[in-house]
Design a protein around this motif. Structure first.
Motif, short mmCIF file in Angstrom:
data_model
loop_
_atom_site.label_atom_id
_atom_site.label_comp_id
_atom_site.label_asym_id
_atom_site.label_seq_id
_atom_site.Cartn_x
_atom_site.Cartn_y
_atom_site.Cartn_z
N THR A 15 0.83 -1.22 0.00
CA THR A 15 0.00 0.00 0.00
C THR A 15 0.86 1.26 0.00
OG1 THR A 15 -0.11 0.04 2.42
CG2 THR A 15 -1.85 -1.19 1.25
N MET A 16 2.17 1.09 0.00
CA MET A 16 3.12 2.21 -0.08
C MET A 16 3.12 3.10 1.16
SD MET A 16 2.72 2.95 -4.18
CE MET A 16 3.85 4.30 -4.25
N GLN A 17 2.83 2.47 2.30
CA GLN A 17 3.10 3.19 3.56
C GLN A 17 4.62 3.43 3.66
OE1 GLN A 17 0.85 0.20 6.05
NE2 GLN A 17 0.35 2.05 7.23
N VAL A 18 5.35 2.41 3.20
CA VAL A 18 6.79 2.57 2.95
C VAL A 18 6.99 2.35 1.46
CG1 VAL A 18 7.74 1.97 5.23
CG2 VAL A 18 7.20 0.16 3.62
N ARG A 19 7.81 3.21 0.82
CA ARG A 19 8.03 3.07 -0.62
C ARG A 19 9.37 3.70 -0.96
NH1 ARG A 19 9.13 7.83 -1.11
NH2 ARG A 19 9.29 7.45 -3.32
N GLY A 20 9.79 3.48 -2.17
CA GLY A 20 11.14 3.90 -2.56
C GLY A 20 12.03 2.67 -2.55
N ALA A 21 12.80 2.47 -3.60
CA ALA A 21 13.54 1.21 -3.76
C ALA A 21 14.40 0.86 -2.55
CB ALA A 21 14.37 1.29 -5.04
N ASN A 39 12.59 3.69 -13.51
CA ASN A 39 12.17 4.61 -12.46
C ASN A 39 10.69 4.90 -12.60
OD1 ASN A 39 12.96 6.25 -10.16
ND2 ASN A 39 12.62 8.04 -11.46
N LYS A 40 10.16 5.75 -11.71
CA LYS A 40 8.74 6.06 -11.71
C LYS A 40 8.24 6.49 -13.09
CE LYS A 40 6.66 5.59 -9.02
NZ LYS A 40 5.89 4.37 -8.74
N ILE A 41 7.03 6.07 -13.41
CA ILE A 41 6.43 6.38 -14.71
C ILE A 41 6.52 7.89 -14.98
CG2 ILE A 41 4.08 6.63 -13.77
CD1 ILE A 41 4.90 4.71 -16.97
#
Ligand SMILES: CSC[C@H]1O[C@H](OP(=O)(O)O)[C@H](O)[C@@H]1O
Length: 364
Positions: free
Chosen positions: A51-57, A254-256
């Motif tokens: 759910t991207m509470q934590v995100r980033g590679a 990387n991000k879209i």
């Protein structure tokens, strides 16, 4: 309340209770609410990653490492740890850091007797976090030389365009693409950051703008589609982005939307002012096993609701979501794209700045 990376990391263990837990900054609540969430089980960590509470590679790598540590609270048996690893790896497929961290945890644990595995898991996860901070500080140092060179040449504020969030929120601390920006700001070099909002999850508008504001770095949020125009107008001196996976040939996943910014930067040469395009990448983000990113990297397809719904703060201060699409509209939501190495000026790593062609020399 000012929050910056001198006071916080994005993830840390808490051993003060009967059962250890992992605490995270819940990034789905930013920029309007700063909230720490406590995770006590592997299942909760998997939800936090999905759910991207934590995100980033780099951060999802660290989170997955602590997911294995949480898993040892239930069992340290080989099969249990391997099943936990498989569940974590399946949670988000694109960033190679997640698989790298899980495989490193298994490699450290499976060679030990069961009785030693739990304490070793928490120690190895903490080591992965500490190493990430050191890698990012080194990226900041090497990236600073690029900004300093531009500042020496132009003797004015240096305008840097970034995309998504590759700041301290995307890592354990210090960030990757924003690390050189923080280093330049802290060194007294005047920088200004064009912050691409980064639809649909708005990591730029919600996270990068929040980070830079907390740190006092001048910045302007722009629509994703404005980046090319600003480069064409000579208002961008360089582009620095993060990455979720870089191939041995220097293709940058990387991000879209990153690919479109790289295309605009590449075209700027024809306009008489070259805008160099850099990716800031710690070595765990490099996948030495693949060459062609367009063919080989699995691009995560995320839920349609991320495009059809937007959340924000109402005038009375409450947080709400609104639907922005006609009912029944079909949605495609690829979360990443791949910028071919031919569009990449340099890759800023903890070992220095490399052209895509030089990247393999890092392995020696
Ligand atoms: C320093 S890695 C940051 C990288 O991760 C982001 O993806 P997501 O927010 O979906 O985890 C984005 O691609 C950033 O560039």
């Amino acid at each position: 309340m000012l929050v910056n990376h001198e006071q916080y990391r994005t993830i840390w263990p808490n051993f003060e209770h009967a059962q250890p837990c992992v605490e995270i900054i819940d990034q789905t609540k930013l920029p309007h609410v700063f909230e720490v969430a406590s995770l006590t089980t592997l299942a909760q960590m998997i939800v936090a990653i999905k759910t991207m509470q934590v995100r980033g590679a780099p951060l999802i790598g660290a989170a997955a490492a602590y997911g294995i540590a949480l898993s040892t609270l239930d069992s340290c048996a080989d099969r249990h740890l391997q099943q936990s690893a498989e569940q974590l790896i399946a949670s988000r497929p694109t960033a190679v850091n997640l698989r790298w961290a899980v495989q490193r945890m298994l490699s450290a644990l499976l060679r030990l007797p069961d009785a030693q595995r739990q304490s070793a898991a928490w120690a190895e996860a903490a080591l992965i976090c500490d190493e990430d901070v050191q890698l990012n500080q080194a990226i900041g140092k090497h990236g600073l030389t690029l900004i300093h060179a531009q500042h020496q040449q132009k003797a004015r504020t240096i305008n840097i365009l970034t995309h998504c969030n590759a700041g301290w929120l995307a890592t354990v601390d210090f960030g990757t693409a924003l690390a050189p920006i923080y280093a330049a700001h802290n060194a007294g070099i005047h920088v200004h950051v064009w912050v691409g909002e980064t639809r649909p999850r708005n990591q730029g508008a919600s996270l990068t703008a929040w980070e830079l504001g907390q740190h006092g770095v001048p910045h302007t949020v722009i629509s994703d589609n404005a980046g090319g125009h600003l480069m064409q107008q000579g208002q961008v001196d360089m582009v620095i982005v993060g990455a979720d996976r870089v191939t041995a040939a220097g293709d940058v996943c990387n991000k879209i939307g990153t690919y479109l910014k790289a295309l605009a930067a590449f075209d700027s040469v024809a306009l008489g002012h070259h805008v160099p395009f850099y990716a800031a990448v710690p070595s765990p983000t490099i996948d030495w096993n693949i060459e062609d990113g367009v063919k080989s990297i699995e691009i995560e397809e995320r839920d349609a609701e991320e495009l059809s719904w937007m959340s924000g703060k109402l005038s009375d201060g409450t947080i709400a979501s609104v639907n922005i699409l006609p009912h029944g509209t079909q949605v495609a939501n690829p979360a990443f794209d791949v910028t071919p190495a031919r569009l990449v000026t340099g890759i800023i790593t903890e070992r220095g700045v490399f052209t895509p062609q030089q990247l393999r020399t890092m392995q020696r």
